[in-house]
Each structure stands twice: as C-alpha cells, then as structure tokens.
Design an enzyme around this catalytic site. Structure first.
Site, PDB file in Angstrom:
ATOM      1  N   GLU A  28      36.045  23.828  76.294  1.00  0.00           N
ATOM      2  CA  GLU A  28      35.148  22.883  75.626  1.00  0.00           C
ATOM      3  C   GLU A  28      35.986  21.822  74.895  1.00  0.00           C
ATOM      4  O   GLU A  28      36.868  22.162  74.112  1.00  0.00           O
ATOM      5  CB  GLU A  28      34.295  23.636  74.605  1.00  0.00           C
ATOM      6  CG  GLU A  28      33.364  22.747  73.814  1.00  0.00           C
ATOM      7  CD  GLU A  28      32.555  23.526  72.765  1.00  0.00           C
ATOM      8  OE1 GLU A  28      33.111  24.419  72.100  1.00  0.00           O
ATOM      9  OE2 GLU A  28      31.360  23.208  72.622  1.00  0.00           O
ATOM     10  N   ASN A  67      28.780  20.450  63.078  1.00  0.00           N
ATOM     11  CA  ASN A  67      28.478  19.274  63.904  1.00  0.00           C
ATOM     12  C   ASN A  67      27.119  18.628  63.644  1.00  0.00           C
ATOM     13  O   ASN A  67      26.954  17.436  63.854  1.00  0.00           O
ATOM     14  CB  ASN A  67      28.662  19.600  65.398  1.00  0.00           C
ATOM     15  CG  ASN A  67      27.696  20.640  65.882  1.00  0.00           C
ATOM     16  OD1 ASN A  67      27.512  21.670  65.241  1.00  0.00           O
ATOM     17  ND2 ASN A  67      27.068  20.395  67.009  1.00  0.00           N
ATOM     18  N   GLU A 107      24.973  31.708  68.935  1.00  0.00           N
ATOM     19  CA  GLU A 107      24.847  30.438  69.671  1.00  0.00           C
ATOM     20  C   GLU A 107      26.215  29.801  69.674  1.00  0.00           C
ATOM     21  O   GLU A 107      26.657  29.243  68.653  1.00  0.00           O
ATOM     22  CB  GLU A 107      23.813  29.525  68.987  1.00  0.00           C
ATOM     23  CG  GLU A 107      22.394  30.029  69.051  1.00  0.00           C
ATOM     24  CD  GLU A 107      21.843  30.117  70.472  1.00  0.00           C
ATOM     25  OE1 GLU A 107      22.448  29.549  71.408  1.00  0.00           O
ATOM     26  OE2 GLU A 107      20.803  30.771  70.654  1.00  0.00           O
ATOM     27  N   SER A 111      31.799  28.380  67.232  1.00  0.00           N
ATOM     28  CA  SER A 111      32.680  28.450  68.399  1.00  0.00           C
ATOM     29  C   SER A 111      32.668  29.839  69.047  1.00  0.00           C
ATOM     30  O   SER A 111      32.294  30.835  68.412  1.00  0.00           O
ATOM     31  CB  SER A 111      34.111  28.109  67.970  1.00  0.00           C
ATOM     32  OG  SER A 111      34.549  29.069  67.034  1.00  0.00           O
ATOM     33  N   ARG A 147      28.284  17.828  70.228  1.00  0.00           N
ATOM     34  CA  ARG A 147      27.057  18.623  70.360  1.00  0.00           C
ATOM     35  C   ARG A 147      27.424  19.775  71.263  1.00  0.00           C
ATOM     36  O   ARG A 147      28.153  19.588  72.242  1.00  0.00           O
ATOM     37  CB  ARG A 147      25.947  17.800  71.026  1.00  0.00           C
ATOM     38  CG  ARG A 147      25.510  16.613  70.215  1.00  0.00           C
ATOM     39  CD  ARG A 147      24.407  15.863  70.916  1.00  0.00           C
ATOM     40  NE  ARG A 147      23.146  16.599  70.854  1.00  0.00           N
ATOM     41  CZ  ARG A 147      22.015  16.154  71.370  1.00  0.00           C
ATOM     42  NH1 ARG A 147      21.984  15.003  72.020  1.00  0.00           N
ATOM     43  NH2 ARG A 147      20.918  16.843  71.262  1.00  0.00           N
ATOM     44  N   CYS A 148      26.880  20.952  70.959  1.00  0.00           N
ATOM     45  CA  CYS A 148      27.179  22.078  71.836  1.00  0.00           C
ATOM     46  C   CYS A 148      26.705  21.746  73.246  1.00  0.00           C
ATOM     47  O   CYS A 148      27.290  22.183  74.226  1.00  0.00           O
ATOM     48  CB  CYS A 148      26.512  23.338  71.320  1.00  0.00           C
ATOM     49  SG  CYS A 148      24.771  23.130  70.963  1.00  0.00           S
ATOM     50  N   THR A 149      25.623  20.953  73.350  1.00  0.00           N
ATOM     51  CA  THR A 149      25.071  20.608  74.660  1.00  0.00           C
ATOM     52  C   THR A 149      25.476  19.205  75.112  1.00  0.00           C
ATOM     53  O   THR A 149      24.794  18.616  75.959  1.00  0.00           O
ATOM     54  CB  THR A 149      23.538  20.692  74.630  1.00  0.00           C
ATOM     55  OG1 THR A 149      23.093  19.920  73.510  1.00  0.00           O
ATOM     56  CG2 THR A 149      23.038  22.114  74.529  1.00  0.00           C
TER      57      THR A 149
HETATM   58  P1  NAP Z   1      33.509  27.441  64.000  1.00  0.00           P
HETATM   59  O1  NAP Z   1      34.892  27.064  63.694  1.00  0.00           O
HETATM   60  O2  NAP Z   1      33.252  28.626  64.841  1.00  0.00           O
HETATM   61  O3  NAP Z   1      32.796  27.634  62.565  1.00  0.00           O
HETATM   62  C1  NAP Z   1      31.416  27.927  62.474  1.00  0.00           C
HETATM   63  C2  NAP Z   1      31.142  28.627  61.168  1.00  0.00           C
HETATM   64  O4  NAP Z   1      31.789  29.914  61.176  1.00  0.00           O
HETATM   65  C3  NAP Z   1      31.667  27.909  59.939  1.00  0.00           C
HETATM   66  O5  NAP Z   1      30.746  28.037  58.895  1.00  0.00           O
HETATM   67  C4  NAP Z   1      32.950  28.664  59.645  1.00  0.00           C
HETATM   68  O6  NAP Z   1      33.340  28.590  58.311  1.00  0.00           O
HETATM   69  C5  NAP Z   1      32.540  30.073  59.989  1.00  0.00           C
HETATM   70  N1  NAP Z   1      33.643  31.006  60.241  1.00  0.00           N
HETATM   71  C6  NAP Z   1      34.931  30.714  60.581  1.00  0.00           C
HETATM   72  N2  NAP Z   1      35.630  31.868  60.745  1.00  0.00           N
HETATM   73  C7  NAP Z   1      34.764  32.888  60.511  1.00  0.00           C
HETATM   74  C8  NAP Z   1      34.889  34.305  60.539  1.00  0.00           C
HETATM   75  N3  NAP Z   1      36.047  34.914  60.832  1.00  0.00           N
HETATM   76  N4  NAP Z   1      33.802  35.061  60.260  1.00  0.00           N
HETATM   77  C9  NAP Z   1      32.619  34.469  59.973  1.00  0.00           C
HETATM   78  N5  NAP Z   1      32.441  33.119  59.930  1.00  0.00           N
HETATM   79  C10 NAP Z   1      33.508  32.347  60.197  1.00  0.00           C
HETATM   80  O7  NAP Z   1      32.682  26.244  64.661  1.00  0.00           O
HETATM   81  P2  NAP Z   1      32.677  24.707  64.239  1.00  0.00           P
HETATM   82  O8  NAP Z   1      34.002  24.136  64.595  1.00  0.00           O
HETATM   83  O9  NAP Z   1      32.151  24.555  62.856  1.00  0.00           O
HETATM   84  O10 NAP Z   1      31.523  24.144  65.217  1.00  0.00           O
HETATM   85  C11 NAP Z   1      31.767  23.702  66.510  1.00  0.00           C
HETATM   86  C12 NAP Z   1      31.430  24.780  67.524  1.00  0.00           C
HETATM   87  O11 NAP Z   1      30.081  25.191  67.364  1.00  0.00           O
HETATM   88  C13 NAP Z   1      31.533  24.252  68.955  1.00  0.00           C
HETATM   89  O12 NAP Z   1      32.151  25.223  69.752  1.00  0.00           O
HETATM   90  C14 NAP Z   1      30.078  24.067  69.352  1.00  0.00           C
HETATM   91  O13 NAP Z   1      29.854  24.103  70.739  1.00  0.00           O
HETATM   92  C15 NAP Z   1      29.439  25.201  68.638  1.00  0.00           C
HETATM   93  N6  NAP Z   1      27.995  24.964  68.496  1.00  0.00           N
HETATM   94  C16 NAP Z   1      27.126  25.731  69.234  1.00  0.00           C
HETATM   95  C17 NAP Z   1      25.754  25.497  69.161  1.00  0.00           C
HETATM   96  C18 NAP Z   1      24.768  26.296  69.958  1.00  0.00           C
HETATM   97  O14 NAP Z   1      23.586  26.277  69.615  1.00  0.00           O
HETATM   98  N7  NAP Z   1      25.170  26.992  71.011  1.00  0.00           N
HETATM   99  C19 NAP Z   1      25.278  24.485  68.333  1.00  0.00           C
HETATM  100  C20 NAP Z   1      26.189  23.728  67.596  1.00  0.00           C
HETATM  101  C21 NAP Z   1      27.548  23.995  67.682  1.00  0.00           C
HETATM  102  P3  NAP Z   1      34.466  27.519  57.814  1.00  0.00           P
HETATM  103  O15 NAP Z   1      33.896  26.171  58.037  1.00  0.00           O
HETATM  104  O16 NAP Z   1      34.593  27.852  56.395  1.00  0.00           O
HETATM  105  O17 NAP Z   1      35.677  27.799  58.651  1.00  0.00           O
END
Ligand code: NAP
Length: 472
Positions: free
Chosen positions: A374, A150, A246, A227, A279-281
C-alpha cells in the site's frame, strides 16, 4: 492560534504533565498540545464505563446524536479548518469530510430509533412447540476503538456514533498525529448531552495506553481502523474478545477496452488524489487494457494537471500534504525504486517537505513495491493488462482485499468482475471508495476479517443478540 486540550476520562479533562505537540504538516507551526494519559487513566476510563447506570432510551440516544449533528453543523468551518491545520489535508477535502461526519450522525440517529429485534415462531416443525422466540440486541459492556489519522473526524465519528446508537460505552484512542479534532468532537458530544461515562478519549505511550486498552479483559469489543501491521499486532495481543479490524488497502481501478475513457480518467484521478491519496480505498493501481492504455494515459495526465498541489488552506488547492515529511520521503523512495526498475514518471513526482505532487507513472513492473504494498499518497501507477482475466488475476494478486472499481460498458464483464474479484466491495463505473455511510463496508484477506463497518453493521458489532422465548 494554538489549542490546548487534554485527554478526557468520562467526559472530564485529565490533568497531565506529559504533553504531545501537534504541528501543521505544511507550515510546521504548532497547532496545539494535548495532555496525555497514562495507565491510571486507562483504569479510570474502564471503571467509569462500567459504572452501573440506567440504560439510555432509544429516544435519548437519538436526541444526543441529533443535537451533536446540529452543533457540528454550526461549527462546520471551524472543524474543517482544524483538520486542515493538523492533517495538512486541503480545505476543500476537509469541508467534504465534515459533511460526511454529519451524514454519519444523521444516519446513526435514525438507526437509534429502529427496533432491531426479530420474532421466530416455534411451531413450524414437528420438533417445535407453540412458542415464540424473540431477539433483542444488548450493548457491549465496553468498546475500545482505535482510529487512524487519514480522516481525523470521520473515522472517529464512524466509531463513536454507532456506539451511542447502540448504547455501548466507548473508550477511544485516536491517532496521535491528529488528536485535536477527536478531542474537540468528544467535547461537542458531551455538550450534546452524552453522559460522561459513555465516552473517554485517551492518548499516550502505546504500551501504556493503546495496548493496555486492547489487552484489558474488560473490553468486550476492540474496533480498530489502521494499518495491517498494527491490526495484526492487535489480533495477536487482544486475547478472547470480538475484533473488528479495518486495515489497509491496495485497491485497483480496472479500465477495460470498452470503457468511457473520459470517465475512466476522471475516476482514476479522483480515486488516486482525493484526500492526498490517503484513503484506505484510494485507487492504488490502475490496470488498463492494452488497446486503450495510451489514450487513457494521455487523458489521465491532462486531468492530473487540474489537481493543484500546495497550501492546504488555499481554496484553489486540491491536493494538500500527506501526513508528514517522513511519509512524503517514503513515497518518493517508492517512486524512485519503480523508476530504477524501468517505470517512467509522466507527471508530478516532485516533493517539497510533506507536499508530494500527484504523480502519474507508467511501465510499472508488477512486482514493484508500489504495486505489491500500500502506498498512502497521491500516486497513480498504470499497468497494462491483456484482458479482463489478466486484470482480475493481477487485482487479486496482492495480500489486500478491500475494494475495487471497474470501468466498462459491458454488463457481462461487470458481473464477471463482481463475482471474481476477491475483495469487500466492487464498484462498477465508480471509484473503489464510493459508499454511503450506513452501507456495509470492509475488506477481506489482509484488509480485514470480513466483519463490516458502516453505521448499520457497526451497531451490530457493538451489540450482542439475546434470544428469549415465551409460550404462545
Ligand atoms: P496505524 O499506524 O496503524 O495507526 C492507527 C492507530 O493505531 C493509531 O491511533 C495508532 O496510534 C494506533 N496504534 C499504533 N500502534 C498500536 C499498537 N501497538 N496497539 C494499538 N494501537 C496502536 O495507521 P495510520 O497510519 O494512522 O493510518 C493509515 C492506515 O489506516 C492505512 O494503512 C489505511 O489504509 C488504514 N485505513 C483503513 C481503513 C479501513 O476502513 N479499512 C480506513 C482508513 C484507514 P498512534 O497514532 O499513537 O501511533
């Protein structure tokens, strides 16, 4: 023009026949291809990170971060356009994101110069002695960092810059949806003088690359942003190592009966629609006091009309695409579910490919998917609350606990909210997402384990404290 890049092991591009193609979520044109890594590259990256080497001095770490900032400053527009191409975020947002990344580099450079040790006197009790105890922070042997899509640049900089400031070698696994920005930024860091062994960037099949990185006992710290589902999977497979998680958010903006309603509408719109709501927030639920709900809703609808949704590279666009069409279709289904349960779309709700118009929705049932889970997109669901107690109870009722915002003219109510909201941050008369890049940031409950990020805390998480004592 399409870019071809390869994963980097110790600063060097790997050769690979496996490739992933990155397309613009808006136009579907090819933006670039990335040569992917496999399990041998994971081993090579750990071996490179663990090579015996002279530690980088604080001044060298400062210089690398400062030079990287200057290089990025000179290429601001190029990076903003690259993020827009691969993520579909509008250019106005991606220029802002590059500005934030510059802040992270500046603050991490400053932190690299600070001595973070402490001194304790040993003769402070009859049980003590005339000795002094000193603390020093030592870098983790290897940090594995995994980042989401994101904020393709800023999420990466928030991992890598503190690692450089701490002197900890890092293996980064960026999102496969937005890998080009991460790899270009890693190249820039090496141009700035970062030794190869200090950073590898790997992408590849999840089981072969991401999960191997997480499980490898050579990783001392795993720092993950993404996530809840993936965060919990990582927690279950990582084994005995430090975890910084996070995760997702479902942040409320609470609007009380004494709120400045123009400010409230502006914060609701900014919080819900900026960065396409990804955004997560982001504001994901707007909890409004019954007595001002009609007037607030009228002002939010008027404000929402200013958020033009369309071509992300157009200067006038304020809301670009979400990350892909599949995500937009999911968000559409979330809206439809709420409508079936009695909610009413007052503005927006129309999808075209990966574009989803900013959407204001009222009468949303408290148990609908949009409220409980979310929704990572430009949705602004409004719920009516009876009073502050009802708002706090509703705010605390989900599994998440990342951040929150409260709009009120009363210091008493503000303080009560600060004390009673179960989350990592409470911002009064601000969006939940407000922070500066070195202030502590992070959530509790499903949003994280309470280990904070932000430059200062991230450096702590990538180092360990050693104490030593001397006779005095
Ligand atoms: P995601 O699907 O969880 O992916 C995040 C990262 O994890 C990607 O690099 C992904 O790789 C990798 N990944 C996927 N499966 C994995 C596994 N089994 N083991 C290790 N790594 C793995 O999240 P997203 O869709 O990219 O981002 C959106 C989410 O991030 C939202 O829920 C948002 O709220 C959260 N977020 C949180 C914060 C915070 O600071 N709290 C900040 C920003 C975003 P691939 O892309 O190759 O699948």
């Amino acid at each position: 023009m399409s870019t071809i890049v390869n994963c980097l092991v110790a600063g060097r591009p790997i050769s690979s026949r496996n490739q992933v193609t990155v397309r613009s979520p808006y136009s579907r044109e090819v933006v670039g291809t990335v040569g992917l890594a496999g399990r041998d590259h994971v081993d090579a990256a750990f071996a490179a990170a663990l090579q015996p080497a002279e530690p980088l001095t604080r001044f060298t770490r400062y210089e690398i971060l400062d030079r990287a900032r200057l290089l990025l400053e000179g290429r601001r527009e190029e990076f903003a356009r690259l993020i827009t191409s691969e993520a579909g975020l509008c250019i106005r947002e991606t220029r802002y994101e590059v500005g934030r990344a510059l802040d992270v580099l500046r603050l991490a450079a400053v932190e690299a110069l600070h001595d973070d040790g402490q001194i304790f006197s040993g003769d402070i009790s009859p049980q003590g002695k005339a000795r002094k105890i000193f603390t020093v922070r030592e870098p983790a042997s290897v940090v594995v960092a995994i980042s989401p899509f994101n904020h393709p640049l800023n999420q990466v900089v928030h991992k890598v810059a503190p690692a450089i400031a701490a002197g900890a070698p890092m293996i980064l696994k960026p999102s496969e949806k937005t890998p080009l920005t991460a790899l270009r930024f890693a190249e820039l860091l090496h141009q700035a003088g970062l030794p190869g062994r200090m950073l590898s960037v790997l992408l590849g099949p999840t089981g072969e690359v991401a999960e191997r990185l997480v499980q490898d006992p050579r990783a001392e710290v795993v720092s993950f942003t993404g996530s809840v589902a993936v965060g919990k999977r990582i927690a279950s497979i990582a084994g005995y190592k430090r975890l910084v998680l996070e995760l997702g958010g479902n942040d409320p903006l609470i609007v009380l009966d004494d709120a400045d309603l123009d400010l409230a509408a502006q914060l609701a719109a900014e919080g819900s629609y900026r960065n396409s709501g990804q955004r997560c927030t982001a504001v994901k639920r707007i909890l409004v006091h019954d007595s001002v709900a009609d007037e607030f809703t009228r002002r939010l609808v008027a404000k929402t009309k200013e958020y033009t949704c369309g071509d992300p590279s157009d200067e006038a666009t304020r809301v670009g695409t979400v990350i892909d069409e599949q995500s937009a279709i999911y968000l559409e289904s979330v809206i439809n579910d709420a409508v079936t349960a009695g909610a009413k779309v007052l503005y927006g709700g129309i999808r075209n490919g990966a574009l989803l118009q900013p959407t204001v929705i009222t009468n949303v049932p408290r148990d609908s998917r949009m409220i409980v889970c979310e929704s990572f997109g430009p949705l602004a669901p409004i719920l009516r609350v009876r009073d502050l107690d009802d708002a706090i109870a509703l705010a605390n009722a989900t599994a998440y606990g990342l951040s929150s915002g409260v709009v009120t003219g009363s210091l008493d109510k503000a303080l009560k909210a600060v004390k009673q909201l179960r989350c990592g941050t409470v911002n009064i008369n601000e969006v939940p997402g407000f922070r500066v890049e070195h202030s502590p940031f992070g959530g509790i409950k499903d949003s994280g384990l309470g280990v904070k990020e932000g430059v200062v805390e991230a450096i702590k998480s990538m180092t360990t404290v050693k104490t030593f004592s001397l006779p005095w």
